[in-house]
Design an enzyme around this catalytic site. Structure first.
Site, PDB file in Angstrom:
ATOM      1  N   ASN A  87      67.372  23.093  16.957  1.00 23.81           N
ATOM      2  CA  ASN A  87      66.078  23.375  17.586  1.00 23.81           C
ATOM      3  C   ASN A  87      65.488  24.654  17.008  1.00 23.81           C
ATOM      4  O   ASN A  87      66.212  25.532  16.538  1.00 23.81           O
ATOM      5  CB  ASN A  87      66.264  23.531  19.101  1.00 23.81           C
ATOM      6  CG  ASN A  87      64.945  23.668  19.834  1.00 23.81           C
ATOM      7  OD1 ASN A  87      63.929  23.121  19.406  1.00 23.81           O
ATOM      8  ND2 ASN A  87      64.951  24.396  20.939  1.00 23.81           N
ATOM      9  N   ASP A  90      72.580  24.187  28.031  1.00 27.45           N
ATOM     10  CA  ASP A  90      71.881  25.394  28.479  1.00 27.45           C
ATOM     11  C   ASP A  90      70.635  25.564  27.625  1.00 27.45           C
ATOM     12  O   ASP A  90      70.726  25.818  26.418  1.00 27.45           O
ATOM     13  CB  ASP A  90      72.776  26.623  28.360  1.00 27.45           C
ATOM     14  CG  ASP A  90      73.980  26.546  29.280  1.00 27.45           C
ATOM     15  OD1 ASP A  90      73.817  26.030  30.402  1.00 27.45           O
ATOM     16  OD2 ASP A  90      75.069  26.986  28.875  1.00 27.45           O
ATOM     17  N   LEU A  91      69.467  25.451  28.220  1.00 25.09           N
ATOM     18  CA  LEU A  91      68.205  25.436  27.492  1.00 25.09           C
ATOM     19  C   LEU A  91      68.037  26.677  26.623  1.00 25.09           C
ATOM     20  O   LEU A  91      68.123  27.807  27.109  1.00 25.09           O
ATOM     21  CB  LEU A  91      67.048  25.328  28.486  1.00 25.09           C
ATOM     22  CG  LEU A  91      65.648  25.268  27.883  1.00 25.09           C
ATOM     23  CD1 LEU A  91      65.486  24.017  27.029  1.00 25.09           C
ATOM     24  CD2 LEU A  91      64.596  25.301  28.991  1.00 25.09           C
ATOM     25  N   ASP A  92      67.798  26.449  25.329  1.00 28.92           N
ATOM     26  CA  ASP A  92      67.519  27.510  24.350  1.00 28.92           C
ATOM     27  C   ASP A  92      68.614  28.566  24.300  1.00 28.92           C
ATOM     28  O   ASP A  92      68.355  29.725  23.968  1.00 28.92           O
ATOM     29  CB  ASP A  92      66.168  28.176  24.640  1.00 28.92           C
ATOM     30  CG  ASP A  92      65.007  27.217  24.424  1.00 28.92           C
ATOM     31  OD1 ASP A  92      65.114  26.358  23.534  1.00 28.92           O
ATOM     32  OD2 ASP A  92      64.003  27.324  25.155  1.00 28.92           O
ATOM     33  N   ALA A  93      69.845  28.184  24.631  1.00 28.08           N
ATOM     34  CA  ALA A  93      70.939  29.153  24.656  1.00 28.08           C
ATOM     35  C   ALA A  93      72.117  28.719  23.790  1.00 28.08           C
ATOM     36  O   ALA A  93      73.220  29.234  23.939  1.00 28.08           O
ATOM     37  CB  ALA A  93      71.407  29.381  26.094  1.00 28.08           C
TER      38      ALA A  93
END
Length: 283
Positions: free
Chosen positions: A189, A225-228
């Site tokens: 991403n 875990d979103l954007d982690a």
């Protein structure tokens, strides 16, 4: 370049690791052309990337992994084996922004990285013309709260149908569910590096109002875990009081193109080793 094999290895740190791994290749007639290593003292881990020529190597491809298992298992190692003559297949996912999509296609056509791009998947129809321009299959799969599970099943079926090895979220503005990532974890991403300070919509406007002095971009593997997820590549550029919102957006898009391209290339060259929520990038 002649065909090569690459091992990415992580294992508990202990004496003699370099010698044991190198001797496996030497004993089977291999010629090492690249070798790099790192020891994470805090985690007690030894991490290495080693690449060798297949010409003259005594073991056929299908026997290398079971043969190395005799060494790796007693060391408590985990590893990945890759071959340079295997061409990965990418699925690029987009929404409405086209800058990262165009950049990846151009770099692939210019052979900056070796891969096939058989499909583009989007939750909007806007970029279908780009796909047609380059002769790539385009699949419009709209996502809503009510149909997300059903539509993600369609996405997974397409990845299987086209034998996709890596999904690249090139400004795909939808959250990929944890269940999807569990079934297909090879996802990269890209996003701006204002997180976590400026989350949600219009981050450049709010960063401009705050008077930030640098902006950036981050490419990482997607996790539940979103954007982690584990970070592969990042970069920043300075901005000044003379820059307007449009300037921040333009500079941000430039960074997103470059950072995503670097991350994809490093992944395709098997230079990224993930451990925990961190990476070692062997450049």
């Amino acid at each position: 370049m002649k065909s090569t094999a690459t091992l990415l290895i992580s294992c508990p740190d202990q004496r003699g690791l370099v010698a044991k791994i190198a001797n496996f290749i030497y004993a089977n007639g291999g010629n090492i052309i690249h070798a790099d290593q790192h020891t994470d003292a805090a985690a007690g881990l030894f991490l290495t990337r080693i690449e060798w020529q297949l010409k003259g190597f005594n073991l056929p491809k299908n026997l290398i992994e079971p043969a190395f298992n005799a060494i790796g298992q007693p060391l408590g190692a985990t590893w990945e084996l890759h071959f340079s003559d295997t061409v990965p297949r990418l699925a690029i996912w987009v929404s409405k922004q086209d800058h990262c999509l165009f950049d990846l296609i151009w770099r692939q056509r210019a052979k900056e990285f070796i891969a096939e791009i058989p499909i583009i998947i989007s939750n909007h129809p806007d970029l279908q013309g780009v796909a047609e321009q380059f002769g790539i299959e385009y699949h419009h799969i709209p996502i809503t709260k009510d149909n997300k599970i059903e539509q993600e099943f369609k996405q997974l079926e397409l990845l299987k149908k086209y034998n996709i090895d890596l999904v690249v979220l090139a400004k795909y503005m939808q959250i990929v569910s944890a269940d999807f990532i569990k079934q297909f974890p090879q996802i990269i991403n890209i996003h701006h590096s204002f997180l976590p300070a400026f989350i949600g919509a219009n981050p450049y406007h709010r960063a401009f109002e705050r008077g930030v002095k640098i902006i950036g971009a981050t490419a990482h593997y997607a996790t539940a875990d979103l954007d982690a997820g584990p970070i592969i590549e990042q970069d920043v550029v300075r901005v000044s009081h003379r820059d307007e919102v449009d300037d921040l957006v333009r500079k941000g898009k430039d960074l997103e193109r470059v950072v995503l391209a670097r991350a994809v290339r490093l992944h395709l060259q098997n230079r990224v080793l993930v451990y925990g929520n961190r990476t070692v990038v062997f450049e």
